[in-house]
Design a protein around this motif. Structure first.
Motif, PDB file in Angstrom:
ATOM      1  N   TYR A   1     119.621 -25.505-111.217  1.00 50.65           N
ATOM      2  CA  TYR A   1     118.903 -24.239-111.354  1.00 50.65           C
ATOM      3  C   TYR A   1     117.407 -24.493-111.218  1.00 50.65           C
ATOM      4  O   TYR A   1     116.890 -25.508-111.666  1.00 50.65           O
ATOM      5  CB  TYR A   1     119.153 -23.596-112.722  1.00 50.65           C
ATOM      6  CG  TYR A   1     120.565 -23.102-112.944  1.00 50.65           C
ATOM      7  CD1 TYR A   1     121.477 -22.963-111.912  1.00 50.65           C
ATOM      8  CD2 TYR A   1     120.984 -22.768-114.213  1.00 50.65           C
ATOM      9  CE1 TYR A   1     122.763 -22.506-112.136  1.00 50.65           C
ATOM     10  CE2 TYR A   1     122.262 -22.304-114.460  1.00 50.65           C
ATOM     11  CZ  TYR A   1     123.149 -22.189-113.412  1.00 50.65           C
ATOM     12  OH  TYR A   1     124.410 -21.732-113.653  1.00 50.65           O
ATOM     13  N   ARG A   2     116.714 -23.549-110.611  1.00 51.57           N
ATOM     14  CA  ARG A   2     115.259 -23.650-110.457  1.00 51.57           C
ATOM     15  C   ARG A   2     114.611 -22.589-111.338  1.00 51.57           C
ATOM     16  O   ARG A   2     115.040 -21.434-111.348  1.00 51.57           O
ATOM     17  CB  ARG A   2     114.858 -23.445-109.002  1.00 51.57           C
ATOM     18  CG  ARG A   2     115.365 -24.570-108.104  1.00 51.57           C
ATOM     19  CD  ARG A   2     115.042 -24.284-106.681  1.00 51.57           C
ATOM     20  NE  ARG A   2     115.755 -23.042-106.326  1.00 51.57           N
ATOM     21  CZ  ARG A   2     115.906 -22.579-105.113  1.00 51.57           C
ATOM     22  NH1 ARG A   2     115.393 -23.193-104.098  1.00 51.57           N
ATOM     23  NH2 ARG A   2     116.572 -21.472-104.888  1.00 51.57           N
ATOM     24  N   ARG A   3     113.581 -23.016-112.037  1.00 51.94           N
ATOM     25  CA  ARG A   3     112.849 -22.103-112.915  1.00 51.94           C
ATOM     26  C   ARG A   3     111.468 -21.846-112.327  1.00 51.94           C
ATOM     27  O   ARG A   3     110.817 -22.767-111.851  1.00 51.94           O
ATOM     28  CB  ARG A   3     112.767 -22.682-114.316  1.00 51.94           C
ATOM     29  CG  ARG A   3     114.131 -22.647-115.003  1.00 51.94           C
ATOM     30  CD  ARG A   3     114.227 -23.530-116.226  1.00 51.94           C
ATOM     31  NE  ARG A   3     115.575 -23.608-116.731  1.00 51.94           N
ATOM     32  CZ  ARG A   3     116.523 -24.393-116.234  1.00 51.94           C
ATOM     33  NH1 ARG A   3     116.273 -25.167-115.206  1.00 51.94           N
ATOM     34  NH2 ARG A   3     117.727 -24.407-116.757  1.00 51.94           N
ATOM     35  N   HIS A   4     111.063 -20.579-112.370  1.00 48.45           N
ATOM     36  CA  HIS A   4     109.786 -20.166-111.799  1.00 48.45           C
ATOM     37  C   HIS A   4     109.050 -19.290-112.804  1.00 48.45           C
ATOM     38  O   HIS A   4     109.656 -18.687-113.695  1.00 48.45           O
ATOM     39  CB  HIS A   4     110.004 -19.354-110.519  1.00 48.45           C
ATOM     40  CG  HIS A   4     110.806 -20.066-109.485  1.00 48.45           C
ATOM     41  ND1 HIS A   4     110.293 -21.052-108.689  1.00 48.45           N
ATOM     42  CD2 HIS A   4     112.109 -19.939-109.125  1.00 48.45           C
ATOM     43  CE1 HIS A   4     111.226 -21.496-107.881  1.00 48.45           C
ATOM     44  NE2 HIS A   4     112.342 -20.838-108.128  1.00 48.45           N
ATOM     45  N   SER A   5     107.745 -19.184-112.593  1.00 47.88           N
ATOM     46  CA  SER A   5     106.950 -18.248-113.374  1.00 47.88           C
ATOM     47  C   SER A   5     105.784 -17.778-112.525  1.00 47.88           C
ATOM     48  O   SER A   5     105.356 -18.465-111.591  1.00 47.88           O
ATOM     49  CB  SER A   5     106.447 -18.886-114.672  1.00 47.88           C
ATOM     50  OG  SER A   5     105.553 -19.942-114.386  1.00 47.88           O
TER      51      SER A   5
END
Length: 170
Positions: A108-112
């Protein structure tokens, strides 16, 4: 804790989602639209308030009663890069085989992103987050639905992710 206090907490949370507020804030629903074809967003949040996926009506996000010039929102989200992966089920019981699921979830890739909150007046209906290609995000607080003539965000759904995204400016 007495029995009355146990009932007050759920009632307070429901009142918040109905638009009641405290001090200088009001609560509203948190909604989202994914404009990227083939992208699956597992969950997202705004300023620490989270929702378990896309759709609408997740309680709640707090907004100041009056818009503040320069107001921004911190949007965080998680993307599953391989949403069609086949994860083996447990041989007995319910759910997925833990090790296979852990390997999948590790991808999973997390972004902000910090995004401007457009000016709003007395009428606002929570916040809708729009996820666009290249990890771009827009938000709105309008009450009308996506696709209506006066809706401020016009990007279409099912946009392809470009092969090369512009490098974000720091």
């Amino acid at each position: 804790m007495n029995k009355k206090a146990v009932w007050l907490v759920p009632l307070w949370l429901l009142a918040g989602c109905a638009g009641a507020g405290y001090d200088d804030y009001t609560a509203g629903d948190l909604r989202a639209k994914n404009h990227v074809a083939g992208q699956v967003i597992n969950r997202f949040g705004v300023n620490g308030y989270s929702a378990p996926g896309l759709g609408g009506g997740y309680c709640c996000v707090l907004l100041p009663r009056k818009w503040i010039p320069g107001m921004e929102a911190l949007v965080e989200w998680e993307v599953d890069p391989n949403p069609r992966a086949i994860i083996p089920l447990k041989k007995e019981g319910f759910g997925y085989e833990e090790e296979a699921y852990a390997r999948h979830a590790a991808q999973y890739r997390r972004h902000s992103a910090v995004v401007p909150v457009p000016e709003y007046g007395e009428q606002r209906c929570g916040m809708t987050v729009h996820f666009l290609p290249c990890n771009q995000v827009k938000v709105t607080t309008v009450c009308m639905g996506y696709g209506t003539p006066d809706y401020p965000i016009k990007e279409p759904l099912n946009m392809p992710e470009p092969e090369n995204c512009p490098v974000a400016q720091q």
